[in-house]
Enzyme design. Structure first.
Site, PDB file in Angstrom:
ATOM      1  N   TYR A  90      57.241  75.788  43.380  1.00  0.00           N
ATOM      2  CA  TYR A  90      56.229  75.801  42.311  1.00  0.00           C
ATOM      3  C   TYR A  90      56.746  75.060  41.082  1.00  0.00           C
ATOM      4  O   TYR A  90      55.994  74.341  40.428  1.00  0.00           O
ATOM      5  CB  TYR A  90      55.883  77.250  41.924  1.00  0.00           C
ATOM      6  CG  TYR A  90      54.734  77.300  40.948  1.00  0.00           C
ATOM      7  CD1 TYR A  90      53.419  77.327  41.412  1.00  0.00           C
ATOM      8  CD2 TYR A  90      54.952  77.268  39.575  1.00  0.00           C
ATOM      9  CE1 TYR A  90      52.358  77.338  40.530  1.00  0.00           C
ATOM     10  CE2 TYR A  90      53.895  77.270  38.683  1.00  0.00           C
ATOM     11  CZ  TYR A  90      52.590  77.301  39.160  1.00  0.00           C
ATOM     12  OH  TYR A  90      51.536  77.299  38.283  1.00  0.00           O
ATOM     13  N   PHE A 142      35.297  52.257  30.684  1.00  0.00           N
ATOM     14  CA  PHE A 142      35.273  52.713  32.067  1.00  0.00           C
ATOM     15  C   PHE A 142      34.605  54.084  32.080  1.00  0.00           C
ATOM     16  O   PHE A 142      34.755  54.869  31.138  1.00  0.00           O
ATOM     17  CB  PHE A 142      36.673  52.767  32.700  1.00  0.00           C
ATOM     18  CG  PHE A 142      36.560  53.083  34.172  1.00  0.00           C
ATOM     19  CD1 PHE A 142      36.059  52.136  35.048  1.00  0.00           C
ATOM     20  CD2 PHE A 142      36.871  54.339  34.671  1.00  0.00           C
ATOM     21  CE1 PHE A 142      35.865  52.428  36.391  1.00  0.00           C
ATOM     22  CE2 PHE A 142      36.688  54.634  36.013  1.00  0.00           C
ATOM     23  CZ  PHE A 142      36.186  53.678  36.876  1.00  0.00           C
ATOM     24  N   THR A 143      33.875  54.353  33.157  1.00  0.00           N
ATOM     25  CA  THR A 143      32.987  55.525  33.206  1.00  0.00           C
ATOM     26  C   THR A 143      33.699  56.830  32.823  1.00  0.00           C
ATOM     27  O   THR A 143      33.297  57.511  31.886  1.00  0.00           O
ATOM     28  CB  THR A 143      32.372  55.659  34.609  1.00  0.00           C
ATOM     29  OG1 THR A 143      33.429  55.677  35.564  1.00  0.00           O
ATOM     30  CG2 THR A 143      31.419  54.514  34.904  1.00  0.00           C
ATOM     31  N   ASP A 231      45.381  51.988  29.864  1.00  0.00           N
ATOM     32  CA  ASP A 231      44.933  52.469  31.168  1.00  0.00           C
ATOM     33  C   ASP A 231      45.653  51.572  32.172  1.00  0.00           C
ATOM     34  O   ASP A 231      45.267  50.422  32.397  1.00  0.00           O
ATOM     35  CB  ASP A 231      43.415  52.352  31.302  1.00  0.00           C
ATOM     36  CG  ASP A 231      42.928  52.836  32.666  1.00  0.00           C
ATOM     37  OD1 ASP A 231      43.762  52.883  33.616  1.00  0.00           O
ATOM     38  OD2 ASP A 231      41.743  53.158  32.809  1.00  0.00           O
ATOM     39  N   LYS A 274      45.385  53.744  42.853  1.00  0.00           N
ATOM     40  CA  LYS A 274      45.181  52.287  42.941  1.00  0.00           C
ATOM     41  C   LYS A 274      46.537  51.600  43.144  1.00  0.00           C
ATOM     42  O   LYS A 274      47.114  51.703  44.212  1.00  0.00           O
ATOM     43  CB  LYS A 274      44.464  51.792  41.687  1.00  0.00           C
ATOM     44  CG  LYS A 274      42.958  52.093  41.675  1.00  0.00           C
ATOM     45  CD  LYS A 274      42.627  53.499  41.340  1.00  0.00           C
ATOM     46  CE  LYS A 274      41.185  53.710  40.951  1.00  0.00           C
ATOM     47  NZ  LYS A 274      40.915  55.129  40.617  1.00  0.00           N
ATOM     48  N   ARG A 398      27.684  48.399  40.024  1.00  0.00           N
ATOM     49  CA  ARG A 398      28.300  48.442  38.705  1.00  0.00           C
ATOM     50  C   ARG A 398      27.349  47.743  37.737  1.00  0.00           C
ATOM     51  O   ARG A 398      27.551  46.609  37.326  1.00  0.00           O
ATOM     52  CB  ARG A 398      29.668  47.739  38.704  1.00  0.00           C
ATOM     53  CG  ARG A 398      30.720  48.411  39.550  1.00  0.00           C
ATOM     54  CD  ARG A 398      31.416  49.605  38.921  1.00  0.00           C
ATOM     55  NE  ARG A 398      30.733  50.861  38.998  1.00  0.00           N
ATOM     56  CZ  ARG A 398      31.332  52.045  38.744  1.00  0.00           C
ATOM     57  NH1 ARG A 398      32.606  52.103  38.413  1.00  0.00           N
ATOM     58  NH2 ARG A 398      30.654  53.164  38.794  1.00  0.00           N
ATOM     59  N   PHE A 465      25.735  57.827  38.541  1.00  0.00           N
ATOM     60  CA  PHE A 465      25.820  56.898  39.678  1.00  0.00           C
ATOM     61  C   PHE A 465      26.359  57.569  40.934  1.00  0.00           C
ATOM     62  O   PHE A 465      26.056  57.156  42.043  1.00  0.00           O
ATOM     63  CB  PHE A 465      26.701  55.697  39.307  1.00  0.00           C
ATOM     64  CG  PHE A 465      28.010  56.115  38.689  1.00  0.00           C
ATOM     65  CD1 PHE A 465      28.111  56.284  37.310  1.00  0.00           C
ATOM     66  CD2 PHE A 465      29.104  56.390  39.478  1.00  0.00           C
ATOM     67  CE1 PHE A 465      29.288  56.718  36.739  1.00  0.00           C
ATOM     68  CE2 PHE A 465      30.288  56.819  38.921  1.00  0.00           C
ATOM     69  CZ  PHE A 465      30.383  56.995  37.541  1.00  0.00           C
TER      70      PHE A 465
HETATM   71  C1  P61 Z   1      37.186  53.023  41.212  1.00  0.00           C
HETATM   72  F1  P61 Z   1      32.548  54.638  40.495  1.00  0.00           F
HETATM   73  N1  P61 Z   1      38.379  54.087  39.507  1.00  0.00           N
HETATM   74  O1  P61 Z   1      37.404  51.932  40.614  1.00  0.00           O
HETATM   75  P1  P61 Z   1      40.535  58.594  39.003  1.00  0.00           P
HETATM   76  N2  P61 Z   1      40.581  54.028  35.033  1.00  0.00           N
HETATM   77  C2  P61 Z   1      40.216  53.020  35.837  1.00  0.00           C
HETATM   78  C3  P61 Z   1      39.687  53.301  37.085  1.00  0.00           C
HETATM   79  O2  P61 Z   1      39.330  52.302  37.872  1.00  0.00           O
HETATM   80  C4  P61 Z   1      39.547  54.672  37.509  1.00  0.00           C
HETATM   81  C5  P61 Z   1      39.948  55.682  36.612  1.00  0.00           C
HETATM   82  C6  P61 Z   1      40.461  55.340  35.392  1.00  0.00           C
HETATM   83  C7  P61 Z   1      37.680  54.250  40.614  1.00  0.00           C
HETATM   84  C8  P61 Z   1      37.187  55.586  41.140  1.00  0.00           C
HETATM   85  C9  P61 Z   1      35.899  55.823  40.456  1.00  0.00           C
HETATM   86  O3  P61 Z   1      32.632  55.411  38.024  1.00  0.00           O
HETATM   87  C10 P61 Z   1      33.662  55.691  38.846  1.00  0.00           C
HETATM   88  O4  P61 Z   1      41.848  58.694  39.682  1.00  0.00           O
HETATM   89  C11 P61 Z   1      40.380  51.626  35.368  1.00  0.00           C
HETATM   90  O5  P61 Z   1      39.436  58.124  39.896  1.00  0.00           O
HETATM   91  O6  P61 Z   1      40.174  59.831  38.275  1.00  0.00           O
HETATM   92  C12 P61 Z   1      38.959  54.994  38.739  1.00  0.00           C
HETATM   93  O7  P61 Z   1      40.762  57.452  37.911  1.00  0.00           O
HETATM   94  C13 P61 Z   1      39.818  57.135  36.973  1.00  0.00           C
HETATM   95  C14 P61 Z   1      34.774  55.214  40.890  1.00  0.00           C
HETATM   96  C15 P61 Z   1      35.877  56.430  39.244  1.00  0.00           C
HETATM   97  C16 P61 Z   1      33.649  55.185  40.104  1.00  0.00           C
HETATM   98  C17 P61 Z   1      34.741  56.398  38.440  1.00  0.00           C
HETATM   99  O8  P61 Z   1      36.602  53.077  42.294  1.00  0.00           O
END
Ligand code: P61
Length: 473
Positions: A90, A142-143, A231, A274, A398, A465
């Protein structure tokens, strides 16, 4: 093999020039996962029951899955071996210390706070730094990032260069911050807790930020006493673009460029799903001791103890090893090179895409697929549905659906970019898969006439979305 371009060879038989490829993927395949071909009738039924939203399809109904590069990478044998060395204590798991070491060595930050994924880190950062009424400038939203900033009471202001909103502009660093726009925010806003800088910029098409620009942003922010939070989700891909596009960096390695880039910021949020080549995980990094203490205190409320942050020990080990693999130049050349291959193929058929080709995805310009379709008929959502119907390729909208609604007016945000993202998972698909995707996109591009777009019949309250449903208009 030498990675530089070898000279063409004149063929004895025909006299043609044979251009040899200078690289192929630096790995071979040892395990495969079967995928299913579907019929047009099956895809029609699947799309209809998914409400014309590719997020709502079952993955088993998808032939080539280009929804996202998030958590979809293939891990290496070295990473899988690390999974077996998970220390599931843990507190104080040895894998946490391996991860801490990898982040420190390759990203350079002092403190590591692990989180279950990127948005966990965004949540903690927003809660410890933002006060209601603050303004957070950033290079395009970013979303999830913007959502957490708004939840903490801030207003997000876009300070990216204008070229980023023009899909046809070939500016090599479309992720750059417009320094005049940033200075205006820094001098007029009541309080700016930090500048949020993404590298690469996902919503702009996977576009990079130059080293020259982050250095200039650093100078400007330092004059105003404002920190920079990166980021860093795709910062290694960003480093590859600096290496290949920015004068003075060709002879530096991705690893060296990454460290230099991060040194111009005060911390980062990270989605480990990523660049770091894992299926789950993330972190928050900070240089400031007091802020790090606040973050460590809050992480136990939302994520888990500060030495696991929502991850199993084995997941931290896989991520520590993934970081080491992700900064290798040979890996990045093949990773970004595969995206470029698909983009160039589409360009050769005249398909409208965002230029320059991005680091993790090729973005189709849905406005130019359907020039007469109004934005509130959701051209990009329509195009994503058509691509699935044609050949079982899953992509992501997007555009206006992703942009959501303005909090004050309740109206749709109408972004200039109305895009469909063909996102390439790392180390997963072959060149033949890319060819099949290109053929399907071309077929859809040839056949755009009778489409009237979609109408939204269900709209969720948050990040719509993901779960919105549509019907043909
Ligand atoms: C993606 F449709 N991305 O690109 P988490 N910052 C950035 C990202 O690209 C990102 C996160 C933070 C995704 C997944 C995803 O509207 C959406 O590990 C530059 O996913 O929490 C994630 O990181 C967030 C797809 C997220 C989406 C939000 O496909």
């Amino acid at each position: 093999m030498n990675a530089s371009q070898p000279p063409p060879i004149p063929l004895r038989t025909t006299g043609q020039q044979l251009h040899r490829r200078s690289w192929a993927e630096p790995w071979k395949i040892k395990m495969v996962e079967p995928i299913k071909l579907t019929t047009a009738a099956q895809r029609k039924a699947a799309m209809s029951s998914a409400g014309y939203n590719t997020f709502l399809l079952r993955s088993e109904d998808v032939y080539i899955d280009l929804l996202t590069d998030s958590g979809t990478s293939a891990m290496s044998d070295w990473q899988w071996a690390g999974i077996m060395l998970g220390d599931e204590a843990y507190a104080g798991s040895r894998n946490f210390y391996h991860l801490e070491d990898a982040v420190h060595r390759h990203y350079g930050y002092r403190h590591l706070i692990p989180t279950h994924q990127g948005r966990g880190a965004e949540h903690i950062l927003s809660q410890i730094m933002i006060q209601p009424g603050d303004t957070v400038p950033g290079n395009m939203y970013f979303t999830t990032t913007r959502y957490h900033q708004e939840l903490a009471g801030a207003q997000f202001v876009d300070v990216i260069i204008d070229e980023a909103h023009d899909p046809a502009s070939t500016h090599p660093f479309k992720g750059d911050v417009d320094l005049a726009k940033l200075e205006r925010v820094l001098t007029t806003a009541a309080r700016v807790p930090y500048v949020c800088l993404a590298a690469t910029v996902n919503m702009a098409g996977g576009q990079p930020v130059s080293m020259g620009n982050i250095r200039a942003v650093r100078e400007l922010c330092a004059r105003h006493g404002v920190p920079i939070m990166l980021d860093a989700t795709r910062a290694v891909e960003n480093a590859w673009f600096i290496k290949t596009r920015e004068p003075g960096y060709a002879d530096k390695t991705c690893a060296e460029i990454l460290l230099e880039f991060c040194s111009h910021s005060d911390g980062c949020t990270m989605s480990g799903k990523k660049d770091p080549l894992v299926n789950i995980g993330g972190w928050l990094s900070l240089n400031d001791d007091t802020l790090a203490e606040k973050a460590r205190n809050l992480v136990v409320v939302y994520e888990g103890l500060h030495t696991y942050g929502g991850m199993a020990g084995r997941d931290m080990e896989a991520m520590a090893r993934g970081i080491v693999e992700s900064v290798q130049d040979d890996h990045m050349r093949a990773r970004v090179g595969q995206v470029e291959y698909l983009g160039e193929l589409l360009q050769s058929f005249g398909v409208p895409i965002v230029l320059p080709i991005g680091g993790h995805a090729v973005y189709l310009d849905a406005r130019r697929f359907y020039p007469d379709m109004p934005q509130d008929r959701f051209p990009a959502q329509t195009l994503a549905a058509e691509l699935y119907l044609d050949g079982g390729v899953r992509s992501m909208e997007r555009g206006v659906v992703s942009a959501g609604r303005d909090k004050a007016s309740g109206q749709h945000h109408y972004p200039k970019l109305e895009l469909v993202r063909l996102t390439i998972p790392r180390r997963v698909y072959t060149q033949a898969h890319m060819d099949v995707v290109a053929e399907s996109v071309v077929a859809v591009y040839q056949n755009t006439e009778k489409l009237k777009g979609l109408r939204m019949v269900y709209e969720p309250e948050y990040l719509r979305f993901f779960q919105a449903r549509f019907e043909p208009a």
